[in-house]
Scaffold this active site. Structure first.
Site, PDB file in Angstrom:
ATOM      1  N   ARG A 150      61.627  39.372  39.964  1.00  0.00           N
ATOM      2  CA  ARG A 150      60.324  38.699  39.851  1.00  0.00           C
ATOM      3  C   ARG A 150      60.043  38.327  38.397  1.00  0.00           C
ATOM      4  O   ARG A 150      59.623  37.219  38.091  1.00  0.00           O
ATOM      5  CB  ARG A 150      59.226  39.628  40.380  1.00  0.00           C
ATOM      6  CG  ARG A 150      57.862  38.957  40.386  1.00  0.00           C
ATOM      7  CD  ARG A 150      56.767  39.853  40.920  1.00  0.00           C
ATOM      8  NE  ARG A 150      57.031  40.422  42.220  1.00  0.00           N
ATOM      9  CZ  ARG A 150      57.030  39.759  43.375  1.00  0.00           C
ATOM     10  NH1 ARG A 150      56.784  38.466  43.392  1.00  0.00           N
ATOM     11  NH2 ARG A 150      57.279  40.365  44.515  1.00  0.00           N
ATOM     12  N   HIS A 165      41.323  32.229  46.823  1.00  0.00           N
ATOM     13  CA  HIS A 165      41.734  32.950  48.031  1.00  0.00           C
ATOM     14  C   HIS A 165      40.727  32.654  49.147  1.00  0.00           C
ATOM     15  O   HIS A 165      39.517  32.675  48.907  1.00  0.00           O
ATOM     16  CB  HIS A 165      41.791  34.459  47.737  1.00  0.00           C
ATOM     17  CG  HIS A 165      42.260  35.238  48.911  1.00  0.00           C
ATOM     18  ND1 HIS A 165      43.596  35.291  49.276  1.00  0.00           N
ATOM     19  CD2 HIS A 165      41.580  35.960  49.825  1.00  0.00           C
ATOM     20  CE1 HIS A 165      43.707  36.031  50.373  1.00  0.00           C
ATOM     21  NE2 HIS A 165      42.505  36.453  50.715  1.00  0.00           N
ATOM     22  N   GLU A 223      46.916  42.691  37.678  1.00  0.00           N
ATOM     23  CA  GLU A 223      48.243  43.085  38.146  1.00  0.00           C
ATOM     24  C   GLU A 223      48.292  43.463  39.625  1.00  0.00           C
ATOM     25  O   GLU A 223      49.358  43.733  40.156  1.00  0.00           O
ATOM     26  CB  GLU A 223      48.786  44.200  37.246  1.00  0.00           C
ATOM     27  CG  GLU A 223      49.025  43.647  35.839  1.00  0.00           C
ATOM     28  CD  GLU A 223      49.532  44.655  34.839  1.00  0.00           C
ATOM     29  OE1 GLU A 223      49.975  45.738  35.263  1.00  0.00           O
ATOM     30  OE2 GLU A 223      49.484  44.354  33.629  1.00  0.00           O
TER      31      GLU A 223
HETATM   32  C1  GAR Z   1      44.265  27.662  50.452  1.00  0.00           C
HETATM   33  O1  GAR Z   1      43.462  27.951  51.560  1.00  0.00           O
HETATM   34  C2  GAR Z   1      44.283  28.823  49.471  1.00  0.00           C
HETATM   35  O2  GAR Z   1      43.039  29.461  49.357  1.00  0.00           O
HETATM   36  C3  GAR Z   1      45.282  29.735  50.118  1.00  0.00           C
HETATM   37  O3  GAR Z   1      46.311  28.873  50.541  1.00  0.00           O
HETATM   38  C4  GAR Z   1      45.745  27.597  50.855  1.00  0.00           C
HETATM   39  C5  GAR Z   1      46.494  26.563  50.068  1.00  0.00           C
HETATM   40  O4  GAR Z   1      46.115  25.278  50.437  1.00  0.00           O
HETATM   41  N1  GAR Z   1      45.762  30.729  49.211  1.00  0.00           N
HETATM   42  C6  GAR Z   1      46.060  31.961  49.577  1.00  0.00           C
HETATM   43  O5  GAR Z   1      45.995  32.369  50.715  1.00  0.00           O
HETATM   44  C7  GAR Z   1      46.495  32.858  48.425  1.00  0.00           C
HETATM   45  N2  GAR Z   1      46.473  34.222  48.824  1.00  0.00           N
HETATM   46  P1  GAR Z   1      46.418  24.046  49.519  1.00  0.00           P
HETATM   47  O6  GAR Z   1      47.925  24.086  49.223  1.00  0.00           O
HETATM   48  O7  GAR Z   1      46.058  22.865  50.354  1.00  0.00           O
HETATM   49  O8  GAR Z   1      45.595  24.171  48.270  1.00  0.00           O
END
Ligand code: GAR
Length: 206
Positions: free
Chosen positions: A67, A111, A144
């Site tokens: 990572r 999120h 983190e």
């Molecule tokens: C969004 O709903 C974002 O909040 C989520 O992925 C989607 C991306 O959509 N992120 C997560 O779940 C992170 N844990 P996008 O590519 O159309 O912006």
């Protein structure tokens, strides 16, 4: 924050990245999108960014690479582009501790739930299955731990009796698009002060 150059990390569709770019184009957000980086060459958001003339880069994972090694390659691309703030926008990789330290206090994530409820994948489905009446979205500074750092802004979305994952996700996404640029502006304007777990938003002086 010194400058206003954004580096946006995506893995897929890229609608949050485009919404940030729209906010810049409409002058709601005073910033420059210096680079969009995807960990997947096939991410539809990459082509959409390139079509808008935004510089793009692909940093795919390599077999046997840790990572930290992967994140170091991403960090090098971001620094090369002169970014001031990293925006995770549907970036489906966990960023490691060394990356968080490298860009300390300068990484935001969006999120699709009201954190600390429903961190991790499929947050909208988890909220629906749990039977919550209200969910939403959160923009937070990245620390983190996954989906954990100080919260900058949240927006609540009611869950309707007839909602399914798709309808709920799309209402949350609409809210995400109106939330992320506001949080980015607050950070760029130096209005977010972190005190322990809390991100305090200081009033404008003007
Ligand atoms: C969004 O709903 C974002 O909040 C989520 O992925 C989607 C991306 O959509 N992120 C997560 O779940 C992170 N844990 P996008 O590519 O159309 O912006």
């Amino acid at each position: 924050m010194r400058g206003r150059n954004l580096g946006v990390l995506i893995s897929g569709r890229g609608s949050n990245m485009l919404a940030l770019h729209d906010a810049i184009a409409d002058r709601r957000l005073r910033a420059r999108m210096a680079v969009v980086v995807s960990n997947k060459a096939s991410a539809p958001g990459l082509a959409l960014a390139a079509a808008r003339g935004i510089p793009t880069a692909v940093v795919e994972s390599r077999k046997g690479q840790s990572r930290d090694e992967h994140d170091a390659r991403v960090g090098a691309v971001l620094e090369e582009a002169g970014i001031d703030l990293v925006c995770l926008a549907g970036y489906m990789r966990i960023v490691g501790a060394s990356f968080v330290r490298r860009f300390q206090g300068r990484i935001l994530n969006i999120h699709p739930s009201l954190l600390p409820s429903f961190p991790g994948l499929d947050a909208q489905k988890a909220a629906l299955e749990h039977g919550v009446r209200v969910t939403g979205c959160t923009v937070h500074l990245v620390d983190e731990e996954v989906d954990h750092g100080p919260i900058v802004l949240q927006s609540a979305v009611e869950v309707g009796a007839d909602d399914d994952v798709e309808s709920l996700s799309s209402r949350i996404l609409e809210r995400e698009h109106d939330l992320y640029w506001r949080a980015v502006a607050l950070v760029l304007d130096g209005r977010v002060r972190v005190e322990g777990r809390r991100a305090r938003i200081v009033p404008t002086t003007a």
